[in-house]
Structure formats: structure tokens, C-alpha cells
Design a protein around this motif. Structure first.
Motif, PDB file in Angstrom:
ATOM      1  N   UNK A 199      11.589   9.048 -12.980  1.00 41.16           N
ATOM      2  CA  UNK A 199      10.587   9.248 -14.032  1.00 41.16           C
ATOM      3  C   UNK A 199       9.765   7.998 -14.361  1.00 41.16           C
ATOM      4  N   UNK A 200       9.913   6.931 -13.567  1.00 45.07           N
ATOM      5  CA  UNK A 200       9.105   5.719 -13.779  1.00 45.07           C
ATOM      6  C   UNK A 200       7.710   5.955 -13.210  1.00 45.07           C
ATOM      7  N   UNK A 201       6.687   5.562 -13.963  1.00 47.26           N
ATOM      8  CA  UNK A 201       5.308   5.795 -13.515  1.00 47.26           C
ATOM      9  C   UNK A 201       5.018   5.164 -12.160  1.00 47.26           C
ATOM     10  N   UNK A 202       5.608   4.001 -11.891  1.00 45.73           N
ATOM     11  CA  UNK A 202       5.326   3.282 -10.645  1.00 45.73           C
ATOM     12  C   UNK A 202       6.417   3.461  -9.589  1.00 45.73           C
ATOM     13  N   UNK A 203       7.211   4.523  -9.735  1.00 47.88           N
ATOM     14  CA  UNK A 203       8.299   4.781  -8.790  1.00 47.88           C
ATOM     15  C   UNK A 203       7.789   4.835  -7.343  1.00 47.88           C
ATOM     16  N   UNK A 204       6.768   5.625  -7.092  1.00 48.65           N
ATOM     17  CA  UNK A 204       6.273   5.787  -5.720  1.00 48.65           C
ATOM     18  C   UNK A 204       5.712   4.476  -5.175  1.00 48.65           C
ATOM     19  N   UNK A 205       5.061   3.695  -6.037  1.00 49.85           N
ATOM     20  CA  UNK A 205       4.498   2.408  -5.606  1.00 49.85           C
ATOM     21  C   UNK A 205       5.603   1.466  -5.148  1.00 49.85           C
ATOM     22  N   UNK A 206       6.666   1.335  -5.958  1.00 54.30           N
ATOM     23  CA  UNK A 206       7.752   0.425  -5.607  1.00 54.30           C
ATOM     24  C   UNK A 206       8.505   0.913  -4.352  1.00 54.30           C
ATOM     25  N   UNK A 207       8.732   2.214  -4.265  1.00 57.13           N
ATOM     26  CA  UNK A 207       9.460   2.759  -3.109  1.00 57.13           C
ATOM     27  C   UNK A 207       8.632   2.608  -1.835  1.00 57.13           C
ATOM     28  N   UNK A 208       7.312   2.827  -1.933  1.00 56.49           N
ATOM     29  CA  UNK A 208       6.452   2.650  -0.757  1.00 56.49           C
ATOM     30  C   UNK A 208       6.456   1.194  -0.296  1.00 56.49           C
ATOM     31  N   UNK A 209       6.453   0.265  -1.234  1.00 57.60           N
ATOM     32  CA  UNK A 209       6.490  -1.163  -0.888  1.00 57.60           C
ATOM     33  C   UNK A 209       7.788  -1.508  -0.175  1.00 57.60           C
ATOM     34  N   UNK A 210       8.902  -0.988  -0.683  1.00 60.33           N
ATOM     35  CA  UNK A 210      10.197  -1.223  -0.038  1.00 60.33           C
ATOM     36  C   UNK A 210      10.278  -0.560   1.336  1.00 60.33           C
ATOM     37  N   UNK A 211       9.549   0.545   1.501  1.00 61.61           N
ATOM     38  CA  UNK A 211       9.630   1.294   2.759  1.00 61.61           C
ATOM     39  C   UNK A 211       8.598   0.930   3.801  1.00 61.61           C
ATOM     40  N   UNK A 212       7.627   0.071   3.438  1.00 64.21           N
ATOM     41  CA  UNK A 212       6.572  -0.316   4.398  1.00 64.21           C
ATOM     42  C   UNK A 212       6.314  -1.819   4.454  1.00 64.21           C
ATOM     43  N   UNK A 213       6.800  -2.561   3.462  1.00 67.67           N
ATOM     44  CA  UNK A 213       6.591  -4.010   3.456  1.00 67.67           C
ATOM     45  C   UNK A 213       5.169  -4.427   3.154  1.00 67.67           C
ATOM     46  N   UNK A 214       4.388  -3.568   2.512  1.00 69.22           N
ATOM     47  CA  UNK A 214       3.008  -3.927   2.183  1.00 69.22           C
ATOM     48  C   UNK A 214       2.960  -5.078   1.184  1.00 69.22           C
ATOM     49  N   UNK A 215       1.938  -5.907   1.313  1.00 69.61           N
ATOM     50  CA  UNK A 215       1.674  -6.923   0.307  1.00 69.61           C
ATOM     51  C   UNK A 215       1.162  -6.220  -0.951  1.00 69.61           C
ATOM     52  N   UNK A 216       1.283  -6.909  -2.098  1.00 72.31           N
ATOM     53  CA  UNK A 216       0.892  -6.278  -3.363  1.00 72.31           C
ATOM     54  C   UNK A 216      -0.570  -5.828  -3.348  1.00 72.31           C
ATOM     55  N   UNK A 217      -1.475  -6.694  -2.891  1.00 74.70           N
ATOM     56  CA  UNK A 217      -2.890  -6.336  -2.848  1.00 74.70           C
ATOM     57  C   UNK A 217      -3.181  -5.191  -1.907  1.00 74.70           C
ATOM     58  N   UNK A 218      -2.383  -5.086  -0.837  1.00 76.59           N
ATOM     59  CA  UNK A 218      -2.570  -4.003   0.139  1.00 76.59           C
ATOM     60  C   UNK A 218      -2.156  -2.658  -0.433  1.00 76.59           C
ATOM     61  N   UNK A 219      -1.024  -2.624  -1.131  1.00 72.38           N
ATOM     62  CA  UNK A 219      -0.545  -1.354  -1.672  1.00 72.38           C
ATOM     63  C   UNK A 219      -1.447  -0.870  -2.804  1.00 72.38           C
ATOM     64  N   UNK A 220      -1.985  -1.796  -3.587  1.00 71.22           N
ATOM     65  CA  UNK A 220      -2.862  -1.411  -4.690  1.00 71.22           C
ATOM     66  C   UNK A 220      -4.217  -0.910  -4.200  1.00 71.22           C
ATOM     67  N   UNK A 221      -4.628  -1.322  -2.998  1.00 71.99           N
ATOM     68  CA  UNK A 221      -5.929  -0.935  -2.458  1.00 71.99           C
ATOM     69  C   UNK A 221      -5.864   0.325  -1.589  1.00 71.99           C
ATOM     70  N   UNK A 222      -4.673   0.900  -1.414  1.00 72.28           N
ATOM     71  CA  UNK A 222      -4.531   2.095  -0.582  1.00 72.28           C
ATOM     72  C   UNK A 222      -5.315   3.268  -1.149  1.00 72.28           C
ATOM     73  N   UNK A 223      -5.954   4.024  -0.256  1.00 71.34           N
ATOM     74  CA  UNK A 223      -6.630   5.262  -0.649  1.00 71.34           C
ATOM     75  C   UNK A 223      -5.967   6.424   0.086  1.00 71.34           C
ATOM     76  N   UNK A 224      -6.080   7.608  -0.489  1.00 70.48           N
ATOM     77  CA  UNK A 224      -5.408   8.769   0.095  1.00 70.48           C
ATOM     78  C   UNK A 224      -5.810   9.023   1.551  1.00 70.48           C
TER      79      UNK A 224
END
Length: 395
Positions: A199-224
Motif C-alpha cells: 500500500x506504499x505509493x512508491x512501492x512499484x518505483x522501489x521494486x522496479x529499481x531493485x529489479x532493474x538497477x536503474x539510476x534514480x534519474x532514469x527511473x523517474x524519467x520512464x514513460x509507459x
């Protein structure tokens, strides 16, 4: 007291101050100014021979094209020109911001910044670096970064014949301290952290970072459109960064979140996404759609995978704060946001993924960067690899 000409020397004259002889002087004409008036240059020496030698040396260098275009320009004046006129359009905004910061802190009004460019010597730079280390308690890394910037700016001055040699080439830099061992999540901590994000708002963001190793700026700039749900992969094509918008005036620089090219050429890459992470992204997309409907026309449709409640880019500072609070809530010792990227790489090595593949997934430009960063993991992998040979020797 009028100047006296030396016998037979014409333009070489003795000169006096308060009636006391001070040495010799000679004057030559080197051109005309924009109003047509003669421009003269004077040379002084204790003897006639020294004075004539200085004049001849100047004329020889002038004939060879080895004289600076402006002999009075200081180091700090040149670096301001170099940064704001030569580099302002070819550097990434974040890099320009960093360079301008170094200029303002370590060059502007410093002992080397106030020196005339033509008079800057290796000994001046070396002395300044020693003061930074021994008296100002600056780190070797800071001195190394400063020297890199100085060297680059002075190389341009060299090309334009402001200087004859680059004094940075002969500087002795302080030894860099051993790199600190990177922090990562243990397997238990990683599972604990993920479990705590329900139920954390940023759950998917943190899990995607752990699962892909993206840099912070890269994950924030992702588009669908960057995410391929059919093939379970994503493309890194851009990065977000909050930077100061640099201008050459003295007005206060404003900050703004901007889109940049990824860090290096290799940073533009395609990364497979674990199927469990894909499931999290689908849930996140559904929640985002609900938010969009609730907000209505006020929603800004940027197509961002991770945005604030009205569709705008998320400030990295807010994500960092959210991440820090999430760690505390999960009772996990603090590790910076980048630790999730390090954890991803470590899990890959632990799964016997080859070094070259890890390099490509992380987007490192050089394989040595990957190897040097993860020295804590590689020895264990070497032991495991050698252990596999044991079967060959069992008779």
C-alpha cells in the motif's frame, strides 16, 4: 628626471626614480589601437643586455605566434570565458552546473584565479593544492576534480596561444584513498523491505529499481511507451535531473527539473524485467488511471510511469525522502537510494551472470568500472568458478 639613452643603443635607455638609477628600459611599438593610436610595450632589466634579451625574446615569440592574445587576462577571467562561452552549449546542464560550482568555490578569487594566465606556473598550482589538502582539509578527490577542470580549461588556452605549456601536466596529485565498500541490501533485508511496501505509493518505483538497477534519474524519467509488457523489458532513453539554469550574468540561477540524455552512450539500453515486477507495474498503472480520473482536467498527461498526483514529474528529493522514511519504517539501516542499484548488480553476480552482461545491464561505459565497483562480489564468483573444476580431478 628624464631618461638617458645609452650610447649607441638608441631605444635602450637608463631610467631613474627620484634621481636614483634603477636599471634599463627599452620601448617598442606593437601596433595601433581601434582609434589609430600607437600601442607601445616596455621591457625592463638591470643591465642593457638583460633588457635587450627580454625585448628580443618577445619579438621572437611574436613572430612564431607564441604570444597570448591578451597578456593581462587572469586565470579566473579566462575560466569564466571558457565556461560561459565555450562550454555552455556542449555540456550536459548537470555537468555545467558542477563545473560552475568548482569555478566559484576553488578558482574565483583564489591565489591561482587572481594570477595572470601567462604567469601561471606548475609551482603555483602545486602550492595551492597543498594548501587545500593540508590547511583547508579538502579531500584528494576534490583536488583531482579541480585539476581535471583546470587542465581542460588550460588546454583551450593553449590552443589559442594564451599560454605556451599547460602547467597542470606536471602537477603531482595526492594519492586517492581506498574506495569505501559499497552498501547493499542483504537478501533478508531486500525481502523485508519489499514486504513492508504494501500500500506504499512508491512501492512499484522501489521494486522496479531493485529489479532493474536503474539510476534514480532514469527511473523517474520512464514513460509507459518505454515498457514492453509483451517481452517483459524496458528501454532507458532519458533521465531527469534538477539543475541550476546557468547564466553568465550575476543574477541568481533558478533550478528546474530537466530532461537529459542518459549518463553515457551505453546508458541507453534495453533491460529485461522480472515477471513479478511486471505484475507490480500493471497494478501501479491501474492505480495511476484511477488518480487520473479523480483529478480530471487538472491532470497533466506526460505519460510518465511515476508522477505526482497530477501527472507532473516527481522531484528526486521527494523520492529520496520517501525512500528514507520507508527504510526507517521497515527497521532497515540507512543505505542511500543508489544502494538498490548496487543490490541489483550484486544479486546478478550471485546468480553467476557474466561480468560483461552485468556491465551492459547497468549501462557502464567501461567493463573496468563494473569490475572495480563490485570487487566485493567478484572474488566469491572466482572461487565458485574454480570449485566447478573439482569434478575433473575426482577419479
Amino acid at each position: 628626471m628624464p631618461y638617458k639613452k645609452a650610447n649607441g643603443e638608441g631605444s635602450v635607455q637608463k631610467y631613474y626614480k627620484n634621481g636614483v638609477p634603477k636599471g634599463w628600459r627599452t620601448t617598442i611599438t606593437i601596433g595601433r589601437d581601434d582609434k589609430g593610436r600607437l600601442i607601445r610595450k616596455q621591457f625592463y632589466g638591470k643591465t642593457k643586455l638583460e633588457t635587450i634579451k627580454k625585448k628580443d625574446d618577445y619579438l621572437n615569440k611574436s613572430a612564431a605566434g607564441m604570444l597570448p592574445a591578451d597578456e593581462k587576462i587572469t586565470v579566473q577571467e579566462w575560466f569564466k570565458i571558457w565556461l560561459y562561452e565555450y562550454r555552455i552549449n556542449d555540456l550536459r546542464p548537470s555537468t555545467l552546473e558542477r563545473y560552475c560550482g568548482i569555478y566559484k568555490i576553488y578558482i574565483l578569487n583564489s591565489s591561482i584565479g587572481l594570477k595572470k594566465l601567462k604567469d601561471l606556473k606548475t609551482s603555483n598550482i602545486q602550492s595551492y593544492y597543498n594548501i587545500l589538502i593540508n590547511e583547508k582539509n579538502k579531500t584528494p578527490n576534490i583536488v583531482k576534480t579541480l585539476n581535471k577542470l583546470l587542465k581542460s580549461g588550460l588546454n583551450q588556452a593553449l590552443k589559442e596561444q594564451y599560454i605556451i605549456i599547460n602547467p597542470c601536466n606536471s602537477v603531482t596529485l595526492p594519492k586517492l584513498p581506498p574506495k569505501k565498500e559499497i552498501k547493499i541490501f542483504t537478501v533478508e533485508e531486500e525481502k523485508k523491505f519489499i514486504k513492508s511496501l504494501i500500500n506504499h505509493r512508491n512501492r512499484a518505483l522501489f521494486i522496479l529499481t531493485l529489479g532493474t538497477g536503474l539510476r534514480q534519474g532514469e527511473v523517474l524519467a520512464l514513460k509507459w511507451p518505454d515498457i514492453n509488457f509483451k517481452d517483459n523489458e524496458l528501454k532507458v532513453q532519458r533521465t531527469f535531473k534538477r539543475v541550476q539554469l546557468i547564466n553568465s550574468t550575476n543574477s541568481k540561477n533558478k533550478t528546474q527539473i530537466i530532461i537529459q540524455e542518459p549518463k553515457t552512450k551505453n546508458s541507453k539500453r534495453t533491460i529485461p524485467i522480472p515477471s513479478s515486477v511486471i505484475s507490480e507495474l500493471k497494478k501501479h498503472r491501474a492505480k495511476q488511471a484511477e488518480e487520473k480520473l479523480a483529478v480530471g482536467d487538472a491532470y497533466v498527461n506526460n505519460d510518465l510511469v511515476f508522477s505526482n498526483s497530477i501527472g507532473e514529474p516527481i522531484d528526486a528529493r521527494n523520492i529520496t525522502r520517501s525512500y528514507t522514511r520507508a527504510l526507517k519504517r521497515a527497521n532497515i539501516s540507512y543505505k542511500n537510494f543508489h544502494a538498490m542499484r548496487h543490490t541489483y548488480a550484486t544479486r546478478l553476480f550471485e546468480a553467476d551472470v557474466p561480468l560483461k552482461t552485468v556491465q551492459e545491464l547497468l549501462g557502464h561505459s567501461d567493463i573496468s568500472t563494473t569490475a572495480n565497483t563490485y570487487t566485493h562480489v567478484l572474488p566469491k564468483q572466482k572461487i565458485k568458478a574454480v570449485d566447478r573444476l573439482n569434478d575433473l580431478f575426482i577419479l
